[in-house]
Enzyme design. Structure first.
Site, PDB file in Angstrom:
ATOM      1  N   HIS A 119      39.502  23.424  42.541  1.00  0.00           N
ATOM      2  CA  HIS A 119      40.466  23.109  43.015  1.00  0.00           C
ATOM      3  C   HIS A 119      40.732  23.341  43.913  1.00  0.00           C
ATOM      4  O   HIS A 119      42.389  23.124  44.856  1.00  0.00           O
ATOM      5  CB  HIS A 119      41.491  23.356  42.115  1.00  0.00           C
ATOM      6  CG  HIS A 119      41.492  22.545  40.371  1.00  0.00           C
ATOM      7  ND1 HIS A 119      40.329  23.040  39.669  1.00  0.00           N
ATOM      8  CD2 HIS A 119      42.710  21.980  40.075  1.00  0.00           C
ATOM      9  CE1 HIS A 119      40.866  22.489  38.956  1.00  0.00           C
ATOM     10  NE2 HIS A 119      42.073  21.459  39.127  1.00  0.00           N
ATOM     11  N   GLU A 145      38.256   9.846  35.001  1.00  0.00           N
ATOM     12  CA  GLU A 145      38.781   9.125  37.102  1.00  0.00           C
ATOM     13  C   GLU A 145      37.810   8.119  37.269  1.00  0.00           C
ATOM     14  O   GLU A 145      37.897   6.426  37.591  1.00  0.00           O
ATOM     15  CB  GLU A 145      38.190  10.053  37.937  1.00  0.00           C
ATOM     16  CG  GLU A 145      39.154  11.293  37.391  1.00  0.00           C
ATOM     17  CD  GLU A 145      38.765  12.548  36.433  1.00  0.00           C
ATOM     18  OE1 GLU A 145      38.425  12.207  35.792  1.00  0.00           O
ATOM     19  OE2 GLU A 145      39.847  12.901  35.933  1.00  0.00           O
TER      20      GLU A 145
END
Lengths: 321, 323
Positions: free
Chosen positions: B128, B59
């Site tokens: 999440h 990322e």
């Protein structure tokens, strides 16, 4: 290489050395504040590499970037004004020593987060490739950056996507005060590139001619193969990490050994002994450089301080620019 | 015509790829997989590998590459699969994308769009289910868009790509299958302004993103009980359209903010503070907030439900405020 080119290299190393010495002086006089990281001892690397770089090329550097900025064509005046935090500085006084920028000269900083310029350089090279532009991309970083995860992420993607750029690792052996042997299990930095299938070579970063020769070869490889290449420059900084660093982590004797390999002393002696340059010409060169740097200081002193009313400028670029 | 939030996102990316040769999509599983939420399904086939770039799980690296590509003249759409992984890319987003324009004295800006799926509500547990949009709105230099309607999902990207600054778009996972009737001829409206979705007299409810449909639902329930609530879709958290909020509160004299982020240091707190600072004497009651409870989101359904504001919570909070 013709004699003029050798003199040009010597001149640029001397310009960098003198600018850095004056910065240190101006720092103690409190004209320059904040962090100040000097490049003294490492001049051959930026000088050699950037002698092969054109105005259209992209250069990404670190917070120890005065030399790279100067040699990419940013004037000593606007660099010095930036260090003074004045409006005529190359970043308008918003960046300081660690954030020199020039859009016109394609100098992208000036990154004070270790390794953060590396993926951005890959992106710059990707853009040049996609836009079919014939510009080279050169990315400088220290060996300290090799401990950051984003170094591996970036090298992997550059290799995977066949992005042509030159990674220049300036290995001065110390990440602030932590020696390479105390921070890396694998100190052969070439392997850090070859594990990503990137070809790499080690260069004596204290020898400007070797820097030029090996960089030239690397740039030819990049241009022919359309792939990245990695150069490790073994070098040494003669000054502490920054002006705040008491330099407690290395032996004086180690510094003395490296100083014997001073890239400027050795190269100027060689040019003198081979009569490529005369004592007089060298003296004149130094006078010319002194004038350039003193003019830069006068310029910086005279440059205005930005009004605090302008404080919130430049947070966003207005649409349509 | 009817369109889903996912179809709207898909349409917007496809249009951008077709209309601007500088645009490309980069992110994890955007290509062969078709996007983790099927937003870019078949794009790889249609646009090829140069435009649809499957990135490794890096990322920080691919966000930095996107930033560099933007500096180099391209218009990248960086997809961070979910907001949760954006923490791995924060250095590039904040220290570079957000600050570069200022640090360089206005020479460089970073015209990237960073899209990410945000929010909880799908039993994905703590790691999440984050909502970082309010947190990122703390940082000067970025723009924060939070589409809560299909029409915004359809048009916000286009405005974001036209903007010379880094724009972060937070797409709520619970909205992806949300279908709305939209006017085919509508061309979108600047996303940097709030929008009054429902006019009312007694209370202003300000919210955004995933909290929007349930806020709308709460407002209709209360409408049937004779209450008149004004609903504001913030749409953009930075720059914040403070004026629209103040105008509404001056009319209703009461304000409830529904925000999926945690209460402490929340974006809701920011709005509340601004209203108190600017129009304290217009208020008939203290400003109230409904936020995520101060707990990492748990897996168990009933616990997760209790942690995130639900329609019922909004209804009872408003009833309490109007009592």
């Amino acid at each position: 290489m013709i004699d003029e080119e050798k003199i040009f290299l010597l001149k640029n190393m001397l310009r960098v050395r003198r600018m850095e010495e004056l910065c240190a002086e101006l720092y103690t006089r409190e004209k320059i504040r904040g962090f100040l990281h000097l490049y003294i001892g490492e001049e051959a690397v930026a000088t050699g590499v950037l002698s092969l770089v054109d105005p259209v090329d992209n250069v990404m550097a670190t917070y120890r970037e005065h030399a790279h900025a100067l040699l990419k064509g940013i004037s000593a005046k606007s660099i010095m004004a930036e260090m003074f935090g004045r409006v005529d500085g190359c970043s308008g006084g918003r960046g300081g020593s660690m954030h020199l920028y020039s859009r016109e000269k394609r100098f992208f900083g000036g990154n004070a987060i270790v390794a953060s310029g590396i993926p951005q350089a890959v992106g710059l090279a990707l853009a040049a490739q996609r836009l079919r532009e014939s510009r080279k991309t050169i990315c400088f970083f220290g060996e300290g950056a090799i401990a950051e995860g984003v170094f591996y992420e970036s090298l992997n993607m550059a290799s995977l996507w066949k992005i042509p750029l030159l990674f220049c690792c300036e290995n001065n052996l110390y990440a602030m005060g932590t020696g390479l042997v105390r921070s890396q299990a694998q100190t052969d930095l070439i392997k850090k590139a070859t594990i990503h299938n990137i070809s790499a070579e080690t260069v004596n970063g204290m020898d400007v001619l070797e820097v030029v020769a090996k960089t030239k070869k690397a740039l030819e490889y990049i241009s022919n193969e359309k792939k990245p290449y990695f150069l490790e420059f073994k070098t040494y900084r003669f000054r502490p990490h920054s002006m705040f660093d008491p330099d407690l982590y290395r032996e004086k004797s180690e510094l003395e050994v490296w100083k014997k390999h001073c890239p400027i002393d050795s190269f100027s002696s060689s040019l003198l002994s081979t009569q490529i340059i005369s004592e007089d010409s060298l003296k004149n060169l130094k006078i010319e450089i002194e004038n350039e740097m003193q003019e830069a200081i006068v310029f910086a002193e005279k440059s205005l301080e930005e009004s605090v009313n302008e404080l919130e400028r430049h947070v966003y670029l207005q649409a349509g620019i | 015509m009817k369109m889903s939030y996912r179809e709207a996102l898909r349409w917007s990316i496809r249009e951008a790829l077709k209309n601007d040769s500088r645009v490309f999509l980069v992110g994890e599983d955007v290509g062969a997989y078709g996007g983790s939420y099927a937003v870019s399904k078949d794009f790889l086939k249609e646009f090829g590998q140069e435009k649809i770039l499957d990135a490794p799980l890096s990322e920080l690296g691919f966000t930095g590459i996107g930033i560099g590509a933007a500096l180099g003249g391209l218009r990248p759409i960086i997809e961070i699969m979910t907001v949760n992984f954006s923490l791995l890319a924060l250095d590039q987003i904040i220290n570079s994308a957000a600050f570069l324009c200022h640090m360089s004295g206005g020479q460089f800006s970073v015209p990237v769009v960073i899209r990410m799926t945000t929010g909880g509500g799908r039993q994905l547990a703590a790691q999440h289910s984050n909502s970082w949009e309010g947190w990122l709105a703390h940082v000067p230099g970025v723009k924060i868009l939070t589409p809560g309607t299909v029409i915004d999902a359809k048009f916000m990207l286009q405005y974001a790509l036209e903007d010379p600054n880094p724009v972060l778009i937070f797409e709520h996972a619970l909205l992806l299958n949300h279908v709305q009737e939209i006017d085919e001829n509508f061309q979108g409206t600047s996303p940097f302004k709030a929008m009054v979705l429902k006019e009312g007299r007694s209370l202003t409810l300000a919210t955004y993103g995933g909290m929007l449909p349930r806020s709308l639902e709460a407002v209709s329930i209360l409408e049937q009980k004779g209450k008149s609530i004004e609903l504001i879709d913030l749409r953009c958290l930075r720059p914040l359209d403070e004026e629209s909020i103040l105008t509404s509160v001056k009319k209703t004299h009461r304000l409830l903010i529904v925000d999926e982020g945690w209460r402490s240091g929340s974006f809701a707190a920011e709005i509340s503070a601004r209203v108190m600072e600017k129009i304290f004497y217009e208020l008939d009651a203290p400003v109230q907030r409904l936020c995520r409870r101060e707990v990492p989101i748990p897996y168990a359904a009933q616990l997760e439900r209790a942690a995130i504001p639900q329609t019922d919570d909004i209804v009872s909070k408003i009833q309490e405020m109007l009592r």
